[in-house]
Design a protein around this motif. Structure first.
Motif, PDB file in Angstrom:
ATOM      1  N   ALA A 174      89.451  65.712 -12.237  1.00 23.25           N
ATOM      2  CA  ALA A 174      90.457  65.308 -11.258  1.00 23.25           C
ATOM      3  C   ALA A 174      89.977  64.204 -10.321  1.00 23.25           C
ATOM      4  N   ASN A 175      88.673  64.107 -10.095  1.00 22.85           N
ATOM      5  CA  ASN A 175      88.179  63.220  -9.049  1.00 22.85           C
ATOM      6  C   ASN A 175      87.360  62.023  -9.508  1.00 22.85           C
ATOM      7  N   LEU A 176      86.870  62.034 -10.730  1.00 23.05           N
ATOM      8  CA  LEU A 176      85.993  60.950 -11.178  1.00 23.05           C
ATOM      9  C   LEU A 176      86.666  60.129 -12.277  1.00 23.05           C
ATOM     10  N   LYS A 177      87.239  59.012 -11.905  1.00 25.90           N
ATOM     11  CA  LYS A 177      87.940  58.145 -12.855  1.00 25.90           C
ATOM     12  C   LYS A 177      87.126  56.911 -13.238  1.00 25.90           C
ATOM     13  N   HIS A 178      86.060  56.612 -12.502  1.00 21.08           N
ATOM     14  CA  HIS A 178      85.271  55.398 -12.742  1.00 21.08           C
ATOM     15  C   HIS A 178      83.783  55.659 -12.942  1.00 21.08           C
ATOM     16  N   CYS A 179      83.341  56.886 -12.739  1.00 19.05           N
ATOM     17  CA  CYS A 179      81.918  57.226 -12.866  1.00 19.05           C
ATOM     18  C   CYS A 179      81.550  57.509 -14.317  1.00 19.05           C
ATOM     19  N   LEU A 180      80.269  57.349 -14.625  1.00 16.90           N
ATOM     20  CA  LEU A 180      79.725  57.758 -15.912  1.00 16.90           C
ATOM     21  C   LEU A 180      79.178  59.173 -15.764  1.00 16.90           C
ATOM     22  N   LEU A 181      79.325  59.979 -16.807  1.00 16.05           N
ATOM     23  CA  LEU A 181      78.788  61.336 -16.793  1.00 16.05           C
ATOM     24  C   LEU A 181      77.775  61.490 -17.903  1.00 16.05           C
ATOM     25  N   ILE A 182      76.650  62.093 -17.561  1.00 14.93           N
ATOM     26  CA  ILE A 182      75.650  62.454 -18.556  1.00 14.93           C
ATOM     27  C   ILE A 182      75.537  63.971 -18.515  1.00 14.93           C
TER      28      ILE A 182
ATOM     29  N   VAL B  67      74.812  64.709 -14.739  1.00 12.14           N
ATOM     30  CA  VAL B  67      74.384  63.636 -13.848  1.00 12.14           C
ATOM     31  C   VAL B  67      75.555  62.666 -13.788  1.00 12.14           C
ATOM     32  N   VAL B  68      75.997  62.349 -12.579  1.00 10.86           N
ATOM     33  CA  VAL B  68      77.106  61.430 -12.363  1.00 10.86           C
ATOM     34  C   VAL B  68      76.525  60.117 -11.858  1.00 10.86           C
ATOM     35  N   LEU B  69      76.852  59.013 -12.532  1.00 10.57           N
ATOM     36  CA  LEU B  69      76.344  57.706 -12.141  1.00 10.57           C
ATOM     37  C   LEU B  69      77.488  56.811 -11.707  1.00 10.57           C
TER      38      LEU B  69
END
Length: 179
Positions: free
Chosen positions: A122-130, A85-87
């Motif tokens: 490569a693409n998510l530098k600011h999102c949180l990952l669950i 889940v990407v927040l």
């Protein structure tokens, strides 16, 4: 002599909720989900449809009306078998997630997508990952998985859901070993 009553208020935020925009999986409209969250006293609700941001606008309008914080997100089933889940945390994160969804959708015919661990790195530098600990087993590629998870630094979390299907304890023990 005075008596004081201390009332502890617990705030709850659901961090993974799919709407009817996750075809054949979610049943409720984003507006209904926000209304129900407000009725239950939730502080926030994350609408995280599968590889989509489709329900966000309607959820945002309802959340503003009812004073609930909307957390924008999306769930992804990765090629490697991971479920994440990407927040979104800010505007930059929203832009990153939007671009990733577009990339994943353009790789396949309509209604499908393809996304990998490398795409997230490569693409998510600011999102949180669950990372959803859905299985009762460690990932097959545990060393690569750990290296991938560490690449997100303090933005990576292990999520655990109770399914009440007899495997919760095993999945929980597995998730604890990954800490």
């Amino acid at each position: 002599f005075a008596r004081f009553i201390c009332l502890i208020v617990m705030h709850y935020a659901e961090l993974h909720c799919i709407s009817n925009f996750s075809f054949l999986r979610g049943a409720s409209h984003p507006r209904e989900l926000i209304e129900t969250a407000a009725t239950l006293g939730y502080r926030a609700l994350a609408i995280s449809d599968e590889c989509s941001l489709s329900g966000i606008v309607q959820a945002h309008i309802t959340a503003q009306e009812l004073g609930i914080e909307l957390i924008v997100g999306s769930e992804l089933f990765l090629e490697e078998g991971d479920h994440v889940v990407v927040l979104v945390t800010n505007r930059q994160a929203y832009s990153e997630l939007s671009a990733l969804i577009t990339l994943a959708r353009r790789r396949c015919e309509k209604g499908h997508y393809r996304c990998s661990r490398r795409d997230l790195q490569a693409n998510l530098k600011h999102c949180l990952l669950i990372w959803k600990a859905d299985n009762a087993e460690l990932p097959d590629d545990i060393d690569q998985w750990c290296e991938w998870a560490r690449s997100f630094e303090d933005r990576f979390y292990i999520g655990f859901s109770l399914y009440r299907d007899g495997s919760d304890a095993a999945r929980y023990r597995c998730a604890l070993r990954l800490q």
